[in-house]
Design an enzyme around this catalytic site. Structure first.
Site, PDB file in Angstrom:
ATOM      1  CG  ASP A 167      19.808  23.626  77.372  1.00  0.00           C
ATOM      2  OD1 ASP A 167      19.365  24.223  76.359  1.00  0.00           O
ATOM      3  OD2 ASP A 167      20.077  24.335  78.272  1.00  0.00           O
ATOM      4  NE  ARG A 208      20.258  34.216  75.333  1.00  0.00           N
ATOM      5  CZ  ARG A 208      19.464  33.288  75.706  1.00  0.00           C
ATOM      6  NH1 ARG A 208      20.212  32.028  75.559  1.00  0.00           N
ATOM      7  NH2 ARG A 208      18.532  33.321  76.606  1.00  0.00           N
ATOM      8  CB  THR A 233      19.411  25.124  71.198  1.00  0.00           C
ATOM      9  OG1 THR A 233      19.382  26.500  71.648  1.00  0.00           O
ATOM     10  CG2 THR A 233      19.819  25.036  69.819  1.00  0.00           C
ATOM     11  CG  LEU A 239      20.485  16.575  60.268  1.00  0.00           C
ATOM     12  CD1 LEU A 239      20.615  16.835  58.699  1.00  0.00           C
ATOM     13  CD2 LEU A 239      19.954  15.220  60.601  1.00  0.00           C
ATOM     14  CB  THR A 270      12.171  20.181  59.864  1.00  0.00           C
ATOM     15  OG1 THR A 270      11.970  21.357  58.872  1.00  0.00           O
ATOM     16  CG2 THR A 270      12.630  19.087  58.600  1.00  0.00           C
ATOM     17  CE  LYS A 279      16.014  21.808  74.364  1.00  0.00           C
ATOM     18  NZ  LYS A 279      16.366  22.686  75.523  1.00  0.00           N
ATOM     19  CD  GLN A 316      39.610  13.840  49.264  1.00  0.00           C
ATOM     20  OE1 GLN A 316      40.523  13.788  48.808  1.00  0.00           O
ATOM     21  NE2 GLN A 316      39.244  14.604  50.389  1.00  0.00           N
TER      22      GLN A 316
END
Length: 1426
Positions: A438, A840, A920, A997, A1003, A1036, A1366
């Site tokens: 969390d 927030r 979150t 990600l 989503t 969650k 690379q």
């Protein structure tokens, strides 16, 4: 006997009820309920079983016997046993264990004469010892419970007697459902009861629930509506109502029912009216209630299920290997049976070898082999370690003791240590692969600081407030000589700011020790009893950095223009005040009253401040203001009657309004601001309270108005008020409003009083509080405005929710609609800026209702409130009908700083190979910014964002991202697809490719669907970190469950709030953080810590130790048993497979039970393969536990092979030594036992990495105990155990040099291979653990150089791999710069598309375009080289 019958009757009813409790007869008919009306006698159709509670008084005697007489009384019994059933019931429970059943079978088998191997009594000894020890433990435990039960049942309380017609003293056990109970302050509540009376003028009862849920902050309960207005105590004899409520259940946050009066009028009941057993009455002189649940049907008892049982991964592995040992035992016994049959067949006619039965019958070799199979089972029974599980439990208790004794886990401020609530999964701490965390309160401090706000589309930066925070931080750093190297502030991590705001941060707001955040101490009470105590957790929100807010100068100037003259008639015309002014007024009123903050006096924090009603105050000019507020509300309202400019007639009678239902009025769930970063499910949250400080007194005199703000006569000044809030967010907003002299003065169940600068005291009639829930993601208050006399709804919540509830404004509409659209667009921009700074965010909105609209809503809401079934659904529907067509007032930005040590801990866990997911409720920008601030994401990480509006678009976008990642690593041979192996990440750890990600809640809902789960997991397996934003509590838990079940990995979930409980319970290990959000997470967890930084040592050190210790100990037990049992097996080849033992049975039993049992236990508790300091400095060592290197399947078989080899040596060296001599069977067995003892003990010495004096003392003690027993037993036991005769054998051998030579030679040859292997392993091919162990023997200077060399080699490998990766790419793309911590989202990419074209790409996918077409629409970036 009566008690036993009642107990049986109770459990029988529970069993029967369990099958029907959840049976519903059909969906709830809401339309029929609406037709019932308020006083209709028609009863709504109730599904399931419900309880009717009739008062235990004389007028209801017959009815009471009919309904309440069948309910259980208040006597509790937590014991399992009685004197009569203790032995049979305890044995019955113990024989549920398969191991005990196995050994019981062997005992019974040994009583069969044809297969008897040992003396009957000896075979019983191990089982009897184990059963006795456990029985004694269970008996002592149960007796302790019995004494506690007796003490509780005999407590005294005041119960109303229908015979004596007064309250008399009765024991708790005599309380029944329907009794009236009177409790005084500091008394414990004996049963669940509905509150009917309180001496508090507002009908409030304060209770402390620490005995129930661990929370020490006080909670408030409300007297049932209709009884709160009574001036005198409720008279039971005049009570003529009955209660209908739901059946007993264990949900502490829910109570549904209604109280029906004799005139069929109903009053809804909720958890706010229920006093729970085990809670304590505080700050209330006396209360009266009626019992609805008693005894084992109370919520406290139904929740008393004890700790959850979890089985660790290592224990499951050991259980599998026990089965392999069973298979090995069967094979050895079959070998013995076949060998015995073959041996007898060779001598079938020689009666000397094949002794006939007493009747002269000769047993056939086949039948004799069958009998020998069972004899061998008895003989070789030690192969199955009966003492293994007992030893494991002892070792786990020792490990838990040392974890809880670690001083590094001690939090001085909270006076707390780590709590180990699950005693049987400590070793799983060393194998964690995925960590789900969390954010608020877990990674951050959950101490909210008001930073910025947007009102009417204008952004106010509060630069002076930012400077004050900086100066405060610098002062603390100077005082403590504390130099913080990691930023603890999130707001300064962002570079962009509003155009009108300049950057004021010159340096980071560093973290500081948590014990300096509490501020100074305050005085409780007065006079002689006053004592100065430090702030506790309940008063944590008390530091000046949190309570003081310096007003913004621009907003301050606009406040100074708010005067009564602005609303007064001038030259017979009404001057409309500026719309921005009206927005400002409503915005700060909403901040002050849209909460559940309780106002208290600082010297008595639990005593509320009450003010006289508005009608009795000499306030000037307010009547003149009303008309203007009404006109403004008319223009903004969407009601047809109001749009016409006419005031609608009230459709609500005064008596109807006076009986407004309470919808969780005083203690709703954690307010909406909790959703901003985490969606909260439970209504119980920790308290945050604070009083005015000296700093605020200095700023409090800043002139908001031309005149001075006067306080009410006899009332304290604003700076003398103390606010107690359910969450720090609420308190931060109330203090922000107070900084602009919009001061919350008092709150009662019926009204809220606000002192608003020049407008004077405003008393709002409090009609409803609609608390926060995870579905609505907002909270609202419904009040009657004192100026306009209209019903106003003030709502605050997450922007994603509030923006969708705003009234639809057309660009071609009226000027007011256009202005609202502009405000909305500007506010949304400000919200995005706040989120990028890690603040927030909250949106503030309002709605004006006509009395007709409100009356219609109220009628429907009342019916939902008085329902029992589907109440939550009906109340949700009612709230959603109210919260729509809102007008946006503004937004707020609150800073929540990172906890001390969080970035370092996350960095260490990353190095340990743990993949970290942050789950979150925050919006995307805020979550990403915080992820960078805490080093969850690195600046050079490639960031991918999943934010789509449809399932198809989600799938296509994930496919595109996977293709992009595969291009980057297509030349790497280590790549593994998801279909091949879900356990290993497709990207090697040292490949140089780091990806992150970001996925939003909407989503995520698509990704969790079954058709996309595999693709989603494959995508996340490429990423070092995943951030799920706007995630609900259910999402969650679903994420944790998906990863755990599909990837078959070890998961850990950590959180601090009620919204994290489901996630914590689903994970393999759940960790609760005890902080500002109450104790729900802690109560549901397996382990509890006070700060996130403690997690690193808990996993990297204690987790590693617990796993390696227990793994090696279990392997040692298997080795020890197999090695010793094989001595008996090899002997069978020289005794015709007759099932004979070459040693005395007592020695055979005590070898495992006594002589070799203590050393492995001490090893399992004290062994340290690497020091704690090294483990913390080299987190990479943790990966050995993730790979289960200490206990792999082949490790088990290698251990068994080593045991077989050592047993061969231990048997045949003495055999060849004494071959040809006249040594008898027991003289031959003595050196075998002695050598075996030395071998198994010295084997443990070779395996130990940290021998201490305790290890050596136990090993020497084991050897001495063996010799002492052998000497005494050989001297005293002549014929005590026929046919064996160990008389004087040890004494003879101790005088024989050959005996010592045999023991030394046997031990050396047996242990030589393992010793040589360990030496070569440590010198030629050392593992990382062995290399790190070498660091502990170096000097500090040498250690520092070695650590730098270690880390330098690791970095060089990463760089080399990165450049190789690379150069291997075919695309030749130019690498994109990673998003920096300053502006996290600026260069974040998805599918190698620039951020500017990302939304266009996603929109195209959402509209159904093909993947190729979507990226063509995204612009030329698709062809760019990155």
């Amino acid at each position: 006997m009566t008690e036993a019958l009642q107990w049986a009757r109770y459990h029988w009813r529970r069993l029967i009820r369990g099958a029907t409790r959840d049976d519903d007869s059909g969906p709830y008919n809401y339309s029929s309920l609406l037709a019932c009306g308020r006083k209709s006698s028609q009863t709504p159709k109730l599904s399931g079983r419900h309880r009717i509670v009739v008062p235990h008084i004389q007028p209801f005697k017959d009815e009471y016997e009919k309904f309440s007489g069948a309910y259980v009384n208040n006597r509790i019994r937590t014991t399992k046993y009685t004197l009569l059933n203790f032995v049979p019931r305890n044995l019955f429970e113990q024989f549920h264990r398969a191991a005990n059943l196995y050994f019981l079978f062997l005992v019974v088998l040994n009583w069969v004469p044809l297969v008897e191997a040992f003396q009957k009594e000896i075979t019983m000894l191990p089982l009897v010892v184990v059963l006795t020890i456990i029985a004694i433990k269970d008996g002592l435990e149960d007796y302790r419970k019995y004494k506690i039960d007796k003490q509780i049942n005999n407590l005294i309380t005041k119960v109303y007697s229908r015979k004596e017609k007064k309250y008399i003293d009765r024991c708790w056990k005599d309380v029944t459902v329907g009794d009236f109970i009177r409790l005084s302050c500091n008394e414990v509540i004996p049963a669940d009861m509905v509150l009917l009376f309180s001496t508090d003028p507002d009908g409030i009862c304060h209770i402390e629930t620490s005995g129930l849920d661990g929370e020490s902050n006080l909670k408030q309960r409300q007297v049932v509506r209709g009884y709160a207005e009574q001036d005198s105590e409720v008279d039971p004899e005049k009570f003529s109502s009955r209660i209908e409520c739901e059946s007993p259940n264990n949900d502490l946050s829910r109570f549904r029912g209604f109280l029906e009066h004799s005139n069929k009028e109903r009053v809804g009941l909720s958890k706010e009216n229920l006093l729970l057993r085990g809670c304590t009455i505080r700050n209330t002189e006396a209360v009266v209630g009626i019992v609805v649940y008693a005894g084992h049907e109370t919520k406290a008892m139904l929740n008393n299920s004890g700790p959850r049982y979890k089985r660790s991964k290592l224990e499951r592995r050991a259980n599998t290997d026990v089965l392999w040992c069973v298979m090995l035992l069967v094979i050895m016994c079959l070998t013995g049976a076949v060998g015995h049959g073959i041996w007898l067949s060779r001598y079938e006619k020689m009666h000397f070898f094949n002794v006939p039965e007493p009747d002269g019958h000769i047993i056939s070799p086949l039948l004799a082999g069958f009998y020998m199979f069972w004899t061998m089972i008895i003989l070789l029974q030690v192969l199955i370690p009966i003492s293994l599980y007992v030893s494991i439990e002892i070792v786990k208790l020792g490990q838990i003791y040392f974890i809880q004794s670690d001083v590094d886990f001690y939090n001085e401020k909270m006076d707390s240590i780590v709590q180990c609530r699950a005693l049987n999964i400590a070793e799983d701490l060393g194998q964690i692969q995925y960590l789900f965390s969390d954010k608020t309160g877990t990674l951050t401090e959950n101490k909210m600081v008001f930073r910025r706000c947007s009102v009417a589309g204008f952004d106010y930066c509060h630069e002076e407030n930012a400077r004050r925070l900086e100066s405060y931080q610098e002062a603390v750093s100077e005082d403590e000589d504390f130099i913080d190297t990691v930023s603890g502030s999130l707001s300064n991590m962002a570079k962009p700011r509003a155009p009108s705001c300049r950057t004021v941060h010159n340096g980071p707001l560093g973290n500081k020790p948590s014990n300096h955040l509490a501020g100074s101490s305050f005085t409780l009470g007065s006079g002689e009893g006053a004592s100065e105590v430090p702030h506790s957790r309940q008063a944590a929100f008390s530091s000046p950095i949190e309570t003081d807010v310096v007003p913004d100068t621009r907003l301050l100037d606009k406040f100074s223009q708010i005067t009564p003259r602005l609303f007064m008639p001038l030259d017979e015309t009404i001057q409309n005040p500026p719309m921005e002014t009206l927005y400002i007024i409503d915005f700060f009123i909403a901040l002050a009253i849209c909460n559940t903050v309780v106002v208290s006096a600082p010297n008595q924090p639990r005593q509320k401040i009450r003010h006289p009603s508005l009608g009795g105050l000499p306030i000037k000019s307010l009547e003149e203001i009303k008309s203007l507020f009404q006109r403004w509300s008319v223009r903004r309202s969407s009601s047809p009657s109001l749009n016409s400019g006419k005031e609608p007639s009230s459709g609500v009678p005064n008596a109807f309004v006076s009986r407004l239902p309470l919808f969780s009025r005083m203690k709703p769930a954690s307010p909406v601001e909790e959703e901003v970063s985490q969606v909260c499910e439970s209504p119980q949250c920790s308290s945050s309270s604070a009083c005015c400080t000296e700093t605020e007194k200095q700023h409090g005199d800043a002139g908001l108005l031309n005149g001075k703000a006067e306080s009410l006569p006899g009332q304290p000044l604003a700076c003398n008020l103390c606010y107690e809030a359910e969450s720090p967010d609420e308190a931060a907003l109330v203090y922000a409003a107070r900084a602009y002299q919009c001061t919350l003065r008092s709150r009662t169940p019926e009204q809220v009083m606000v002192d608003f600068a020049a407008l004077g005291p405003l008393t709002f009639q409090l009609l409803h509080i609609l608390p926060f829930d995870s579905v609505r993601k907002r909270m609202s208050v419904v009040v009657r405005h004192p100026l306009s006399n209209q019903v106003v709804v003030y709502t605050k919540g997450a922007d994603s929710v509030i923006m969708e509830l705003l009234s639809v404004a057309s660009p071609d509409g009226a000027s007011l609609e256009k202005q609202q659209m502009i405000v909305r667009e500007k506010t949304q921009k400000h919200l995005d800026d706040y989120a990028k700074q890690g603040l927030r965010t909250l949106c503030i909105a309002k709605k004006v209702m006509s009395d007709t609209e409100y009356a219609e809503w109220l009628r429907n809401h009342f019916l939902a409130e008085t329902s029992i079934d589907n109440r939550e659904e009906l109340l949700l529907e009612s709230a959603m009908r109210l919260e729509n067509k809102l007008t946006l007032l503004g937004a707020t930005g609150i800073e929540d700083r990172l906890q001390e040590g969080v970035p370092e801990s996350i960095e260490a866990l990353h190095k340990a190979g743990i993949k970290i997911w942050m789950l979150t409720g925050d919006k995307q920008e805020t979550a990403v910014n915080i992820a960078y601030a805490c080093k969850l994401l690195e600046p050079d990480d490639k960031l991918f964002i999943l934010n789509t509006q449809s399932k198809d678009a989600c799938g296509m976008l994930m496919s595109t991202i996977l293709k992009e990642l595969q291009k980057k690593t297509q030349a790497l041979p280590e790549q593994v697809s998801l279909s091949e192996d879900l356990l290993q990440p497709p990207v090697p750890r040292d490949s140089g490719l780091r990806a992150g990600l970001i996925i939003t809640g909407k989503t995520l809902e698509f990704a969790l669907q079954e058709s996309l789960q595999k693709q989603f997991l494959e995508l996340t397996s490429w990423c070092q970190a995943v951030v799920c934003c706007r995630a609900t509590p259910l999402q969650k838990s679903e994420v944790v469950k998906l990863v755990r079940s599909h990837l078959q990995v070890m998961t850990l979930a950590i959180g601090d709030g009620a919204n994290d409980v489901s996630m914590i319970q689903v994970a393999d290990i759940g960790i609760g953080v005890s902080g500002q959000e109450g104790m729900q997470a802690v109560m549901a967890s397996d382990f509890a810590v006070s700060q996130f930084k403690h997690l690193s040592k808990l996993l990297l050190v204690h987790g590693h130790w617990c796993y390696t210790r227990l793994s090696n100990m279990i392997l040692y037990f298997f080795y020890k048993n197999v090695a010793y049992v094989n001595l008996l097996f090899w002997y069978q080849f020289f005794c015709g497979f007759s099932g004979t033992s070459m040693t005395d049975y007592w020695v055979l039993i005590f070898f495992n039970l006594l002589f070799t049992s203590a050393p492995p236990v001490i090893y399992g508790v004290l062994e340290k393969d690497v020091s704690a300091e090294t483990l913390m400095q080299l987190p990479e060592l943790y990966r050995s536990g993730q790979k289960s290197e200490a206990y792999l399947p082949h490790t088990f078989w290698i251990t068994l092979l080593d045991a077989f080899y050592q047993s061969l040596v231990c048997f045949f060296v003495p055999y060849f030594t004494y071959q040809g001599s006249d040594t008898d069977i027991f003289a031959f067995g003595n050196p075998l036992n002695t050598a075996a003892l030395f071998i198994v003990l010295l084997h443990l010495v070779i395996e130990s990495k940290s021998l201490t004096w305790i290890h050596l003392l136990v090993i020497i003690g084991s050897i001495l105990s063996y010799f002492l027993f052998a000497i005494v037993f050989g001297a005293m036991c002549v014929t005590c155990n026929p046919p064996s005769n160990p008389y004087w054998i040890m004494q003879e051998h101790m005088l024989d040099p050959v005996f010592y030579l045999v023991c030394i030679l046997t031990t050396s040859i047996a242990l030589l291979p393992r010793f040589v292997y360990r030496v070569l392993q440590g010198s030629l091919f050392p593992s990382p653990i062995l290399r790190a162990k070498h660091f502990d023997r170096l000097t500090p200077e040498e250690r520092t150089k070695a650590l730098k060399k270690w880390r330098g080699a690791g970095k060089m490998n990463q760089v080399t791999s990165k450049y190789a990766n690379q150069s291997a790419g075919k695309s030749g793309r130019r690498p994109m710069p990673g998003p920096s911590a300053v502006f996290a989202m600026k260069s974040a990419s998805s599918c190698a598309i620039e951020q500017g074209n990302l939304s266009l790409c996603e929109t195209a996918l959402d509209q159904g375009y093909s993947e190729t077409k979507a990226f063509e629409m995204a612009g030329p970036s698709k062809g760019k080289e990155s």
